[in-house]
Design an enzyme around this catalytic site. Sequence first.
Site, PDB file in Angstrom:
ATOM      1  N   CYS A 126       1.848   7.669   5.482  1.00 38.41           N
ATOM      2  CA  CYS A 126       1.625   7.465   6.889  1.00 38.41           C
ATOM      3  C   CYS A 126       0.421   8.398   7.365  1.00 38.41           C
ATOM      4  CB  CYS A 126       2.650   7.981   7.704  1.00 38.41           C
ATOM      5  SG  CYS A 126       3.431   9.728   7.195  1.00 38.41           S
ATOM      6  N   SER A 127      -0.132   9.370   6.765  1.00 43.27           N
ATOM      7  CA  SER A 127      -1.266  10.061   6.824  1.00 43.27           C
ATOM      8  C   SER A 127      -2.427   9.753   6.247  1.00 43.27           C
ATOM      9  CB  SER A 127      -0.890  11.546   6.364  1.00 43.27           C
ATOM     10  OG  SER A 127       0.123  12.123   6.932  1.00 43.27           O
TER      11      SER A 127
END
Length: 471
Positions: A253-254
């Site tokens: 998600c980063s």
Amino acid sequence: MNSLDPIGAGIAEVESIVARARASQGVFEASGSQLLYDRAAQAVAWAIMEPSRNKHLAELAVETTGLGNVPDKITKNHRKTLGLMRDIAGARTYGVISNDPETGITEIARPIGVIGAVVPSTNPGATPANNIINALKCGNAIVVSPSPKGVPTCGALLGYIHAEFDKFGLDHDLVQMIPGRVSKEKTQRLLEIADLIVVTGSQNNVKRAYTSGTPALAVGAGNVCVIVDETADLAAAAQKIAASKTFDNATSCSSENSIVVVDEVYDALTAEMARTGGALITDDTRITSTLWVDGHLNPSAIARDADELIEALGLKGDVPADTQYIAVETKGIGPGFPLSGEKLSRVLAVYRAADFDDAVAITREIQLYQGAGHSVGIHTSDETRPLTLAKEIPTSRVIVNQAHTFATGGAFNNGMPFSLSMGCGSWGGNSIDDNLHWKHFIQSTKIVREIPAREPAVEDIFGAYWEQVGK
């Protein structure tokens, strides 16, 4: 229970699992000590970090989910766990943890009870291990609900954990998972009867957690946007973007989903990106027509190796042989422009900004569309500009001059806690705005003693106010 009622049987199974976990946790707490809690956490860490088991879990994860790649999952399993163990090494989670004579308050650490953890298919080994370590460090039991594709990896991990438990007689029921095919009904029942819910993954599960009636820690969606300004070290920025964007095939998600480049250095940066494996596509319709199929991300492109991605996007022969990711020039932001959202692939949207102020405005618009509260980044040598982002963007983290994927969830060269779950604050609909870590898995009892009174005079509180505005 009627054997012809599979939903009812599944719910009953979850209730039995949680009951066993609750009984086991009671014994764990009653016989607890800091040493016992630490040993339990170490057992889980070694279960996933031992090289042969780590390799097997990584291979199994890629084989059963089709997401990511084995070398990077091995790295993730190792470094995320090692970093977490560093973070919790000196943490006091048992007995008296503070005693302040000045306030008269003594604080005693107390477990929460049974943790219910819903974990995603993107990290079916590392995320449950992280949650389990935090839970046991604080004296809890935990029941994991993996995604359907993550069941084999999670099951193998728990087998390794239980083997470590056997070395010093720890009860297997402290760490369990919902077996078989995970269903919404089973997960919902776990959400309802655990003492605390931790949810990483789909926003549907996040919403269900917050409405379950159980205290919940859930994290928001990522859609990382990174600014490259005219003062940046462009070669370093390009290298870090490439390393971050391609790690584990952008399952994190980063992972950068968009970069916003100040016009003055746009051509120079894209040239540096080309040298580090980024192939620039100037016609964004070529990508939107193949990365999405019938309104959904193309499964042949999601979290795939570069060669598979290029094949799925119809770019074979049109990009250099050493291409590691696809950079796409685009302008639009919002529901009608899917490149402005999360892509879960080695595809990076590239926006051109007139200047830094324009870059901030573009970044803000992207975050307000998707990913608010998670994180943004900047490559710059101007020390004032990160503060500008922190004040103007709805975000919990501003990552400065770092490879975003490695930095956001904790790194050995920054001060963020190691985690695979990033809270996004009210911007992302979350109850926390920091990285999920051990302090979220513990509560405390306070002993409150009488101390000398500290009652101020009314004049002490309002004197300056009265002088300025009157009584």
